[in-house]
Motif scaffolding. Structure first.
Motif, PDB file in Angstrom:
ATOM      1  N   LEU A 119       2.295  -9.382  17.539  1.00 52.55           N
ATOM      2  CA  LEU A 119       3.514  -9.522  16.762  1.00 52.55           C
ATOM      3  C   LEU A 119       4.014 -10.952  16.874  1.00 52.55           C
ATOM      4  O   LEU A 119       4.142 -11.494  17.978  1.00 52.55           O
ATOM      5  N   LEU A 120       4.302 -11.580  15.733  1.00 54.31           N
ATOM      6  CA  LEU A 120       4.756 -12.975  15.697  1.00 54.31           C
ATOM      7  C   LEU A 120       6.059 -13.058  14.909  1.00 54.31           C
ATOM      8  O   LEU A 120       6.232 -12.361  13.902  1.00 54.31           O
ATOM      9  N   ASP A 121       6.961 -13.922  15.344  1.00 54.65           N
ATOM     10  CA  ASP A 121       8.253 -14.095  14.687  1.00 54.65           C
ATOM     11  C   ASP A 121       8.342 -15.481  14.053  1.00 54.65           C
ATOM     12  O   ASP A 121       7.931 -16.481  14.658  1.00 54.65           O
ATOM     13  N   PHE A 122       8.904 -15.524  12.823  1.00 58.26           N
ATOM     14  CA  PHE A 122       9.050 -16.779  12.096  1.00 58.26           C
ATOM     15  C   PHE A 122      10.450 -16.877  11.508  1.00 58.26           C
ATOM     16  O   PHE A 122      11.019 -15.872  11.072  1.00 58.26           O
ATOM     17  N   GLU A 123      10.984 -18.084  11.490  1.00 56.85           N
ATOM     18  CA  GLU A 123      12.228 -18.367  10.779  1.00 56.85           C
ATOM     19  C   GLU A 123      11.900 -19.358   9.680  1.00 56.85           C
ATOM     20  O   GLU A 123      11.412 -20.456   9.944  1.00 56.85           O
ATOM     21  N   ILE A 124      12.144 -18.963   8.437  1.00 57.40           N
ATOM     22  CA  ILE A 124      11.676 -19.726   7.280  1.00 57.40           C
ATOM     23  C   ILE A 124      12.865 -20.145   6.427  1.00 57.40           C
ATOM     24  O   ILE A 124      13.709 -19.313   6.077  1.00 57.40           O
ATOM     25  N   GLU A 125      12.933 -21.413   6.101  1.00 56.73           N
ATOM     26  CA  GLU A 125      13.995 -21.912   5.230  1.00 56.73           C
ATOM     27  C   GLU A 125      13.567 -21.781   3.777  1.00 56.73           C
ATOM     28  O   GLU A 125      12.527 -22.292   3.374  1.00 56.73           O
ATOM     29  N   ARG A 142       4.459 -23.914   5.665  1.00 64.45           N
ATOM     30  CA  ARG A 142       4.938 -24.874   6.658  1.00 64.45           C
ATOM     31  C   ARG A 142       5.402 -24.176   7.932  1.00 64.45           C
ATOM     32  O   ARG A 142       5.288 -24.710   9.029  1.00 64.45           O
ATOM     33  N   ALA A 143       5.928 -22.957   7.770  1.00 63.15           N
ATOM     34  CA  ALA A 143       6.409 -22.210   8.937  1.00 63.15           C
ATOM     35  C   ALA A 143       5.272 -21.584   9.731  1.00 63.15           C
ATOM     36  O   ALA A 143       5.456 -21.246  10.901  1.00 63.15           O
ATOM     37  N   GLY A 144       4.086 -21.419   9.118  1.00 59.45           N
ATOM     38  CA  GLY A 144       2.941 -20.873   9.836  1.00 59.45           C
ATOM     39  C   GLY A 144       2.504 -19.490   9.425  1.00 59.45           C
ATOM     40  O   GLY A 144       1.603 -18.908  10.043  1.00 59.45           O
ATOM     41  N   LEU A 145       3.098 -18.905   8.370  1.00 57.28           N
ATOM     42  CA  LEU A 145       2.614 -17.614   7.884  1.00 57.28           C
ATOM     43  C   LEU A 145       1.217 -17.777   7.292  1.00 57.28           C
ATOM     44  O   LEU A 145       0.882 -18.834   6.747  1.00 57.28           O
ATOM     45  N   CYS A 146       0.411 -16.733   7.374  1.00 54.58           N
ATOM     46  CA  CYS A 146      -0.962 -16.781   6.889  1.00 54.58           C
ATOM     47  C   CYS A 146      -1.268 -15.565   6.034  1.00 54.58           C
ATOM     48  O   CYS A 146      -0.682 -14.496   6.231  1.00 54.58           O
ATOM     49  N   SER A 147      -2.205 -15.722   5.104  1.00 59.82           N
ATOM     50  CA  SER A 147      -2.689 -14.549   4.386  1.00 59.82           C
ATOM     51  C   SER A 147      -3.352 -13.629   5.405  1.00 59.82           C
ATOM     52  O   SER A 147      -4.010 -14.080   6.342  1.00 59.82           O
ATOM     53  N   GLY A 148      -3.169 -12.321   5.225  1.00 61.24           N
ATOM     54  CA  GLY A 148      -3.657 -11.350   6.175  1.00 61.24           C
ATOM     55  C   GLY A 148      -2.581 -10.839   7.113  1.00 61.24           C
ATOM     56  O   GLY A 148      -2.760  -9.804   7.766  1.00 61.24           O
ATOM     57  N   ASP A 149      -1.438 -11.539   7.183  1.00 63.28           N
ATOM     58  CA  ASP A 149      -0.337 -11.079   8.031  1.00 63.28           C
ATOM     59  C   ASP A 149       0.289  -9.821   7.448  1.00 63.28           C
ATOM     60  O   ASP A 149       0.527  -9.734   6.232  1.00 63.28           O
ATOM     61  N   LEU A 155       0.850  -1.187   0.000  1.00 58.22           N
ATOM     62  CA  LEU A 155       0.000   0.000   0.000  1.00 58.22           C
ATOM     63  C   LEU A 155       0.887   1.239   0.000  1.00 58.22           C
ATOM     64  O   LEU A 155       1.585   1.519   0.980  1.00 58.22           O
ATOM     65  N   TYR A 156       0.869   1.959  -1.118  1.00 60.03           N
ATOM     66  CA  TYR A 156       1.697   3.156  -1.225  1.00 60.03           C
ATOM     67  C   TYR A 156       1.342   4.193  -0.162  1.00 60.03           C
ATOM     68  O   TYR A 156       2.216   4.842   0.409  1.00 60.03           O
ATOM     69  N   ASP A 157       0.059   4.380   0.091  1.00 65.88           N
ATOM     70  CA  ASP A 157      -0.355   5.438   1.008  1.00 65.88           C
ATOM     71  C   ASP A 157       0.136   5.220   2.429  1.00 65.88           C
ATOM     72  O   ASP A 157       0.407   6.175   3.153  1.00 65.88           O
ATOM     73  N   SER A 158       0.247   3.959   2.842  1.00 70.27           N
ATOM     74  CA  SER A 158       0.690   3.679   4.210  1.00 70.27           C
ATOM     75  C   SER A 158       2.095   3.093   4.257  1.00 70.27           C
ATOM     76  O   SER A 158       2.695   3.014   5.327  1.00 70.27           O
ATOM     77  N   GLY A 159       2.621   2.677   3.097  1.00 67.47           N
ATOM     78  CA  GLY A 159       3.947   2.066   3.061  1.00 67.47           C
ATOM     79  C   GLY A 159       3.978   0.707   3.733  1.00 67.47           C
ATOM     80  O   GLY A 159       5.034   0.268   4.202  1.00 67.47           O
ATOM     81  N   SER A 160       2.846   0.011   3.750  1.00 67.30           N
ATOM     82  CA  SER A 160       2.746  -1.277   4.446  1.00 67.30           C
ATOM     83  C   SER A 160       2.646  -2.433   3.462  1.00 67.30           C
ATOM     84  O   SER A 160       2.140  -2.278   2.353  1.00 67.30           O
ATOM     85  N   PHE A 161       3.124  -3.608   3.908  1.00 64.12           N
ATOM     86  CA  PHE A 161       3.077  -4.829   3.110  1.00 64.12           C
ATOM     87  C   PHE A 161       2.181  -5.845   3.807  1.00 64.12           C
ATOM     88  O   PHE A 161       2.294  -6.051   5.020  1.00 64.12           O
ATOM     89  N   TYR A 162       1.303  -6.492   3.030  1.00 62.76           N
ATOM     90  CA  TYR A 162       0.396  -7.487   3.577  1.00 62.76           C
ATOM     91  C   TYR A 162       0.477  -8.764   2.741  1.00 62.76           C
ATOM     92  O   TYR A 162       0.437  -8.706   1.512  1.00 62.76           O
ATOM     93  N   ILE A 163       0.557  -9.890   3.405  1.00 63.19           N
ATOM     94  CA  ILE A 163       0.546 -11.174   2.705  1.00 63.19           C
ATOM     95  C   ILE A 163      -0.886 -11.478   2.287  1.00 63.19           C
ATOM     96  O   ILE A 163      -1.801 -11.454   3.113  1.00 63.19           O
ATOM     97  N   VAL A 164      -1.083 -11.756   0.998  1.00 66.62           N
ATOM     98  CA  VAL A 164      -2.426 -12.035   0.501  1.00 66.62           C
ATOM     99  C   VAL A 164      -2.613 -13.494   0.106  1.00 66.62           C
ATOM    100  O   VAL A 164      -3.730 -13.944  -0.100  1.00 66.62           O
ATOM    101  N   ASN A 165      -1.518 -14.241  -0.011  1.00 66.00           N
ATOM    102  CA  ASN A 165      -1.638 -15.655  -0.347  1.00 66.00           C
ATOM    103  C   ASN A 165      -0.396 -16.387   0.116  1.00 66.00           C
ATOM    104  O   ASN A 165       0.718 -15.897  -0.028  1.00 66.00           O
ATOM    105  N   VAL A 166      -0.596 -17.546   0.684  1.00 68.47           N
ATOM    106  CA  VAL A 166       0.505 -18.427   1.075  1.00 68.47           C
ATOM    107  C   VAL A 166       0.319 -19.725   0.310  1.00 68.47           C
ATOM    108  O   VAL A 166      -0.721 -20.380   0.416  1.00 68.47           O
ATOM    109  N   PHE A 167       1.319 -20.099  -0.483  1.00 66.32           N
ATOM    110  CA  PHE A 167       1.167 -21.254  -1.355  1.00 66.32           C
ATOM    111  C   PHE A 167       1.186 -22.566  -0.579  1.00 66.32           C
ATOM    112  O   PHE A 167       1.982 -22.758   0.345  1.00 66.32           O
TER     113      PHE A 167
END
Length: 500
Positions: A208-214, A161-168, A142-154
């Motif tokens: 706030l959630l932390d993930f380590e992803i390979e 597998r690490a637990g990320l979700c769309s909407g994060d 989002l340019y106006d807020s400078g924010s990034f949102y996940i919309v799809n996790v394959f």
């Protein structure tokens, strides 16, 4: 013949994390209108585009007249040497040339033709390989807020597998904030060698959630699953190896005794038309016309199945479509209905029925331009009207909302478009809103307070950016957790194939 819709990418040697790209021409158009959400998606030499034609500077045979040439040269010289703001632009000569080429190739009558710079060509050529190295997510910026949102996790990807979700909402990568980054900069932080790890912090609802992803290989274009005797084939894009992947899944379906098939093309904006033909090879009789191409001179050519690979037959078939089902997706949809009497379930498709090819230049830039219009096996035109479903059914509206950047806050007894979204999202989540028309009533504010209280936010009943972010996350979490009962379109498709 290669063609496409929104995308425009050829094969690239360097593999990167899958990011959902929107073409530069689309980005510029949207920023000019409202600096809205920029989706980063897939593309290549398929059905796609944008542009602006400049016939005044060319003759019918394409050779610029001497007077037009003189005018162009004079304008270029003035802009290069006398234009005041030119001093602030690096490589002004290149910038002016690119701007001229973009202007010449752009047209409101053909939003699928455009000139791409070297950087744009490279950026847009990385995804239609069917599998990429990375973590397996799509995100929006989002340019106006400078924010990034996940919309799809394959499915079956490292991020999933690490637990990320769309909407994060992405907050940091490797302990560095993403604030102030653009999409390219974020991608550079996330990409890396297979087997290495990336640390990501995301905001989910109010936590706030932390993930380590390979990092690893992500099969992004096709996914299959079996439910009882029904095989569900989800095709996210038509990549180079989609036909092969579909064949692999259909073989697995056969081994598991699948007798009915659902092809899910929702959100699929197209890709290589040859991939659509390759997929059709597994389902249609040999020598079937998958699509016709009508050229500028009125001549017609055909794209037929070759009979290569094993063909599979099903007792019943349904195709799921929505307003983002476009181009090569519409090609396959029309062919499956024409030959196999597949039932089309969902809403009217996008209506992208023109064919583009890409002309590369020595400096790495390229021109993608429309060369034909495609027609269905019944010689029906799709461009501008799409494909109407046999069974019309909409998806949950709240699930379809994109992240929103606010310019202010909205309290009770106000009217706004953000209030419409908040009311519909609260209703989707089960809160008692009294209306969904944008008047943010006292009752709506009280429902918001209840939501805020439940997720540990400040309970003031006011719509602000934190509320919009949290609601978007909550809706996506609910959708993913309860998809079996919330996905009315898939439920209807299951009913269709089981009743036939």
């Amino acid at each position: 013949m290669t063609e496409e819709r929104n995308p425009e990418q050829k094969k690239k040697t360097v593999q990167v994390k899958l990011v959902r790209h929107k073409w530069p021409d689309e980005i510029a158009a949207e920023k000019a209108l409202r600096r809205k959400t920029i989706l980063l998606v897939i593309g290549a030499i398929l059905f796609f585009g944008i542009g602006y034609a400049c016939n005044a500077v060319t003759k019918t045979n394409g050779v610029a007249s001497s007077s037009a040439n003189q005018k162009l040269n004079e304008v270029y010289d003035i802009m290069l040497n006398q234009w005041y703001f030119g001093k602030d632009i690096d490589s002004l000569d290149e910038a002016l040339l690119n701007q001229a080429l973009k202007g010449m190739s752009g047209s409101e009558s053909d939003p699928y033709t455009s000139y791409l710079t070297k950087e744009e060509t490279m950026e847009l050529s990385s995804s239609l390989q069917g599998s990429v190295m990375g973590i397996g997510v799509e995100y929006v910026y989002l340019y106006d807020s400078g924010s990034f949102y996940i919309v799809n996790v394959f499915a079956n990807g490292p991020a999933g597998r690490a637990g990320l979700c769309s909407g994060d909402q992405i907050i940091s990568v490797n302990e560095e904030s993403v604030a102030g980054l653009d999409s390219d900069a974020l991608r550079e932080k996330i990409v890396g060698e297979k087997g290495t790890t990336v640390r990501m912090q995301v905001k989910r609802e109010n936590k706030l959630l932390d993930f380590e992803i390979e990092r690893g290989e992500v099969a992004s274009s096709v996914f299959g699953e079996v439910k009882g005797s029904v095989g569900i084939l989800t095709i996210a894009s038509f990549a180079e190896n989609s036909g092969e992947l579909v064949g692999d899944y259909l073989k697995e379906f056969d081994q598991q005794g699948v007798t009915s098939l659902i092809v899910d093309l929702r959100g699929n904006g197209g890709g290589y038309v040859q991939a659509a033909v390759d997929i059709a090879n597994h389902l249609l009789p040999e020598d079937s016309v998958v699509l016709y191409e009508e050229k500028r001179d009125g001549s017609m050519s055909e794209n037929r199945t070759s009979g290569s690979g094993k063909q599979y037959r099903y007792d019943a078939m349904a195709v799921l479509v929505d307003g983002d089902t476009a181009s090569a997706s519409e090609v396959l949809t029309a062919a499956l209905r024409h030959y196999l009497d597949a039932e089309i379930v969902g809403v009217n498709t996008f209506g992208k029925g023109t064919v583009q090819i890409t002309k590369p230049f020595a400096d790495g830039s390229s021109l993608k331009y429309t060369i034909a219009q495609w027609l269905t096996p019944a010689k029906e035109k799709i461009h501008g009207k799409g494909i109407a479903p046999d069974v019309e059914i909409a998806s949950a509206e709240a699930h379809l909302f994109s992240p929103v950047a606010l310019n202010g806050t909205y309290a009770a007894d106000s009217v706004s478009q953000p209030a419409v979204i908040v009311q519909k999202e609260l209703a989707f989540l089960g809160y008692a809103v009294d209306r969904e028309d944008g008047y943010f009533s006292t009752a709506s504010s009280e429902a918001l307070k209840q939501y805020q209280r439940n997720i540990g936010m400040e309970t003031d009943g006011v719509i602000d950016q934190a509320v919009m972010d949290a609601l978007y996350s909550s809706v996506q979490l609910k959708w993913n957790a309860e998809k079996e009962t919330l996905d009315t379109q898939m439920i209807k498709a299951m009913e269709v194939v089981n009743d036939r």
